[in-house]
Structures are given as structure tokens and as C-alpha cells.
Design an enzyme around this catalytic site. Sequence first.
Site, PDB file in Angstrom:
ATOM      1  N   GLY A 283       1.024  -1.352   0.208  1.00  0.00           N
ATOM      2  CA  GLY A 283       0.058  -0.156  -0.585  1.00  0.00           C
ATOM      3  C   GLY A 283       0.730   1.330   0.024  1.00  0.00           C
ATOM      4  CB  ALA A 284       1.723   3.771   1.894  1.00  0.00           C
TER       5      ALA A 284
ATOM      6  CD  GLU B  54       7.335   2.146   7.192  1.00  0.00           C
ATOM      7  OE1 GLU B  54       8.179   1.115   7.841  1.00  0.00           O
ATOM      8  OE2 GLU B  54       6.868   2.088   6.357  1.00  0.00           O
TER       9      GLU B  54
ATOM     10  CD  GLU C 266       3.069   4.151   5.252  1.00  0.00           C
ATOM     11  OE1 GLU C 266       4.191   4.049   5.466  1.00  0.00           O
ATOM     12  OE2 GLU C 266       1.997   3.062   5.110  1.00  0.00           O
TER      13      GLU C 266
ATOM     14  CG  HIS D 238       5.491   3.417  10.141  1.00  0.00           C
ATOM     15  ND1 HIS D 238       5.862   2.422  10.971  1.00  0.00           N
ATOM     16  CD2 HIS D 238       4.666   2.764   8.959  1.00  0.00           C
ATOM     17  CE1 HIS D 238       5.278   0.991  10.579  1.00  0.00           C
ATOM     18  NE2 HIS D 238       4.604   1.453   9.635  1.00  0.00           N
TER      19      HIS D 238
ATOM     20  CD  GLU E  29       4.473  -2.134   9.551  1.00  0.00           C
ATOM     21  OE1 GLU E  29       2.577  -1.630   8.973  1.00  0.00           O
ATOM     22  OE2 GLU E  29       5.472  -1.704   8.993  1.00  0.00           O
TER      23      GLU E  29
END
Length: 845
Positions: A257-258, A260, A293, A296, A315
Amino acid sequence: MTKVERLIERFIPEHYNLFLDIDRKAKTFTGNVAITGEALKETVSLHQKDLSIHSVLLDNTALSFSVDEEREVVDIDLPELGNMTLVIEFSGNITDNMTGMYPSYYTVDGVKKEIISTQFESHFAREVFPSIDEPEAKATFDLSLKFDQKEGEIALANMPEVHSERRQETGVWTFDTTPRMSSYLLAFAFGELHGKLSKTKNGTEIGVFATVAHKASSLDFALDIAERVIEFYEDYFGVPYPIPQCYHVALPDFSSGAMENWGLITYREIYLLVDENSTALSRQTVALVIAHEIAHQWFGNLVTMKWWDDLWLNESFANMMEYVSVDAIEPSWKIFEDFQTTGVPAALERDAIDGVQSVHVEVSHPDEINTLFDAAIVYAKGSRLMHMLRRWLGDQDFAAGLNHYFKEHQYGNTIGLDLWNALGQVSGKDVAGFMDSWLEQPGYPVVTAKVEGDTLILTQKQFFIGEHEDKGRLWHIPLNSNWEGLPDVMTQAVLEIPNYSQLKDQNTGALRLNTGNTAHYITNYEGELLDAVIAELPDLDATSKLQAVQERRLLAQAQIISYASLLPILEPLKDESAYMVMAAMQSVIADLRLFIEEKSEEEDHFNQFVRELFHAQYERLGFEKKAGESDEDEKVRQLVLSNLVTANDKNMMAKASEIFAQYDGNLDSIPASVRLSILSSQMKMHETPELVDLYLSTYPTTRDANLRDELAIALSLTQSEETLERLVAALKDKDVIKPQDLFLWYMRLLRNSFSQEQIWTWSRENWDWIKKALGGDMSFDSFVIAPARVFKTAQRLDEYKAFFEPQLGDLAISRNISMGISQIKARVDLIEKDKPAVVAALLAL
């Protein structure tokens, strides 16, 4: 798997000076890196994977070295120990595997273009340069890039560019020195990108970037969210954002998804870009991913786990904080409801299967990360445990504990116990003792509540769905009761509370446990306690209604109660307008369809029941947005329309066809909030070669990633052999279906009984291709999980076992194979046992 050697025990890096010269046309790069650090052994090793190492120098003197591809290292013999700088010349290849350095492809006006970017988590920095590619090996980085730059192209990295005036002469992009960080957080991207910038009140530069295929206006929403989220975290954590920039880049090809990366967060386009024609749900999803994100940047980047076995903590924490932060900046969204309808049920179902992993699992080798970090456990369950802990401590102590943790460990590495100690010091509570039972053992308890004589008896026992071995596990359960007079935490197997009648008189309403549904357990009320809860159900708050339906559904899945007993619970809720409650109802409806044969009398009865269940909300909302309508109403409308399409509501589908015709094939312009239902309805009612042509031609050309997903969902409803052949043929065509989107197609086609046989056969015949295309990707094991979520017959169970059992030796998928077999078997047994009662109840409606 053999425990991997820790290279930091031989060499401790302090600084990397990295230069890369990249040739996009040839898909190659050359580079050199000067690594300053301390050698502890006479032979040191650096990680590398598929690189050609040309030379290793120390003080301009060549050193002998050897490459070990199996260990993914280059071993270097040193003449001395102590502080030194090793200079290494190397070269490598740009690959399409979405790890290391890789291209993303997109088209503008029919011209194919590409963006080059990186993905170094978990251990892919070694594919681009020699390094100590371990999270504990923190160092600073100086990065310089040269590439075959064209007009209009830019380069981005973790830190701002420096010496831009020299670039005009040399073509070399040079970036400022990073803070001390792990190698997996280094990142860069370059190509024809455009962006928008703003600044937080403390001066951090926020940037959102995308390819030129997207309108500049699609960056605005993310820019606003990112700025406000950073400011919230700075206040909440009491620690300023640590570096000058926080850039966000949307990539056309992205495996997860993404990611960091510190100061340069990368995203799949659907999770960053928001067009004018968007849904409340898609905007909220983008906000949550951005908030995750950015969390993080503190928890993961500023303070990093020492080894991968604590990656779950990164996470789980970020998954919790995304909801805390978005709720703070957009309270009208009631975003915690999203977690109750997505993360909570995902965790409860997955964690009830015997053989599931615990949240904290030992990781011997980073290759195991993709196999052990089950999203429903690491993200959803872990997040729920953090919510549970936050409630137990109180928000003030929780935030103060985080402030203490960040300040004490900034730029360093920690283990989970360090966080528990920080929270415990501030709160005065035994956080480590409280959390241990939840983190170190799999599963969760069901608390059975009943009254015998004048005694309230609470018992805890591990909750299972399907075959299992009960090992007598116990948990520290926060009861969170709405009644006074019960203990805060239950630690024993059986808790007897005398004088129930007196306790009842001292409180009002039905006894309920786990109020707010924040703790990771379910309750099975029996006898008069259940009757009291059901009687109060229409008057409870939305969370409590969802919880009651959710818990009864899980008890039915475990065959503790019959699914037929859920129908009377749904009926009183048919006038509900709360999205949370309707989402819980939808889950029960989806389960009940397991028992129904297609084109049967019971299916007709059930579809009529569903139409009646959602009729009031359809009449209230229709297709068109009303003035002043809430985001919740929009989400309810989507859920209602989706159910009516599935239930073949002819009036609703006729109206959908009218709206479809108004847009004359311009699918992008259909209002996004109703577009999926309209596209799906049209496919169900009016599938023609021309309609399929329109959908399939729009799919690869639209810039709207949400529309692309909607088209995949609609096309997967096909009842045409010709269409199915076309879809299956497209699965391996990367110009039509990107590898990142393959799983969505696979899952949806499996769910359609018409296409299930063909897609299941295709996956088995093309398993080596799937493994090659996605084997290094975190979505790979989903191809094992997906059929286990869908299959419900003895024949499919036998086929699943025949195909996957020979692969049990593959650590990447072995756990999910075993759990998949258990899941399918439990479903087959459930249907065999419960079907007569469910069908009889449906026919009696």
C-alpha cells in the site's frame, strides 16, 4: 529456516557516501559507495544481492574479496581492525520485481513512460548497493544520483537537494546527509513528476508528487491531510518531526500500500491521489494510509526495532495511530467505526483458526517476514491490542509514555519491552505483564457469561473456528463492563461473583462486557443474560449493536449456536441507518449465502428477505446525494445498493441502467459514490460483448485507480464463457493488468461460481508464473489464502489439499496452507451441519 548471521557483529557502519549512475534504457546502474565504520573482525561481510562487485579499496589499496550469492554477501579480508572507510565499486540491474530499484510504467497520450523508484524494506537495499542491510545497523547516508535526465524530470530522495547549481554542470543530483537510520529507509525516485508543496507551522516542508498523467488537483487532498497529521503527531508525541521534509510520492507500480521511507514516503496511487469525483470511503482510506505512514516517521524511523521479530510493533502501532490522528483532525468522520467494520472482524476471524501465529514471532531470517507477518494479525489484531492498551492506561498516560520512549531511544534501536517499560514508568502499571499473554500466544478467548442460582459465572476459554487442540491458554482480560461491581481484569479460567441479584439491582440495563468493543475477545451470553441483551438491542448505541451481531455471527461460525438463530436478530435492525450496524448485518448476509444453492427456492426467499431488509434505506437515500448529506449516508447508500444488486432488485437495477445510459460510455464521469453498483448492475443485467469491450478498454487507460478496481469487480461478475476467456487471457498481460492488481482479479473471479473452476485451474497451471511474478512480494501468500476464504465443498477441499499439501515444505506458504485446509474443512462441516436449519428458517420467512 537457518538463523541468519548478523553482519553488524563484524562491522558497524557509521556513514555511507553513495553514488549511483543509472541507465534507464539499458536497465543497468553502476555505482560506488564509501562506507565508514568500525571493523570488529579480520573478515567482514556486507550484504549484496545480484550485484557485480568490481573492487574493494582501503586507503587506495585493493583488498581481496569473494561473493557468496547463497548468503547474499561479499566477504572482505582486512589487514587491520578498527575505524576505517571501505570504498566499493559495483554495478547491477534494474528489475521489474518491485523490490530494490525498479521502474513503474504509465502512459500519457498513448506514449509509455516510466518512473524509477526504490523499495528497500525489508531487506532489498542490498539489491542496489553493498551495505549492512539490517535494521540495527543505523548510519547516516549521503546520496548522489546521475541518470539520463530529460527535460521536465526531477529526482527526489529522503533529504532536500544540495548544490543544485553544480547539477547544472555535472548532471549529478546531490542530497543532504540523512539522520542516523536503517538501510531499509533509504529511498529515491526520479522521472517526470509534478507536485505541490506546503509547510507545517513548525517549518517542515510537505510535498505530494505524482506522474504527469494525473491532474495537479488530485494532490490537494493528500497535501492537506499530511500537513495536519504531522502537526497532530508533534503535539501528541511531544517530539518535533525530525527532518526538514516529508514528501509523498504516488507510484504507478507498487507492491504494497505504502512505504514509510524517512522523508520520502512512497504509495500505490490509489492510496494517495484523490480526484474531484471521489467517494467518502476512498478519501478516508487515503487519509488513514497517510496517517499510518507518517506515524512511522517517529515509530519505526526515529526509533527502530532492533530486529525483524519486532516489526509487528511498528505496524500495530502505526495502524492504531492512524485512527487516533484522523479522528482528531476529522472528528465528523467517526473513523473508529471504520476499524470496527474492517480490522476488528478480520482479526477475530483469522485469529480463531488453530495454527495461527502469535503477534510476536521469532524471525530467524528476513526472508521469513512475508511468511509470518499476516496482515490480519500484525496489522488488525496488533492494532486492536494497542487500542486495548491505550484504553487500559488512559490516553494521557499513553501519550506521555510515548514521549518518554521517543526521547530516550531516538535514533536508536529497541525491542518491544522498551516500549512497555516506558509506558509502565509513566502509568505505574505492569504493562509488560498485561501485554505478554496477548502477544506471545496465538488466538483469543471467548468469555461465557451465565447465572447459576444467585451467582454470576464468567469463564474464559480459547475461541476456535474449526478443528483444534485446546491448550488451556489464559489471558489478562480487561472486562470493561457497563456494570459496577465487576473486577477490571480477569486472569483466571473461572470467575464467580456472588449475589447476582443484588448486583443487578445496583446497576441499570443488561450486563455487557467489553463495552466499546476495544478488547480482543468476544462474549457468549447465556440464558437470561442473552435475553436481556437481545431485548435491549434496538436501543443500544451503534457500536454495541455491531458488537452483538458480530459476536453471535462468530459463535455461529464456531457451531456454538445455529446460523438460523441470526435471522431473528437481523429483522429488528431493518430500519437501521448507522453504517456500522448495516456493515455487521452485511457480514451475516454474506455468511448465510454459503448455505444457499443458486437458482433454488431458498435463494428466492433469501433475496426477497434482503430486499426487504434494505428497502427502507433505499427509499430514504436512492441514488442521488442530498443537500447536507453526511459521509455516513453516502457509505450506507453504497452498502445498500451493493446488497440490492446481489439480491437482484429489479427496480433498483432498472434505475441503475437509466443512470448508466445518461453517461453514454463515459464511465469516469459516473458519480463515484454509486459507480460500482451501476457498473455491476449493468454487467449482471445487460452483459454484451460491447459492454465488455467498453469496460476492458477503459480499465488500462483510466487514470482513476478506484474506477480500475470497480471495473475489475464488475467484470468478474461475468456469466459469459467468451468474456471469461478474455479475462483469463489478460491476467498475464502486464500492459492490461499490472502485477500489483492481479490478486483483486483472482479473488473476485474465485467468488463467482461461474468463473471459479476456470480461475482455480488457471492458478494451479500457472503457479510457477505467479510465484516468479510475486514470490518476493507480500501479496504472494494471498494466493494461498484466497481460495481458503471462498471454497465450501468437499471436492474443492480435496483439490486444495492435493495441490498445496506437496508444497508444505515451502516456508513462504506452509502456515497458510495448513490454516487454509482447516478453514475450508470447517466451512464444509458447518454447511453440512447447519444447512437444514438455515434453509428451513429461510423458507419460513
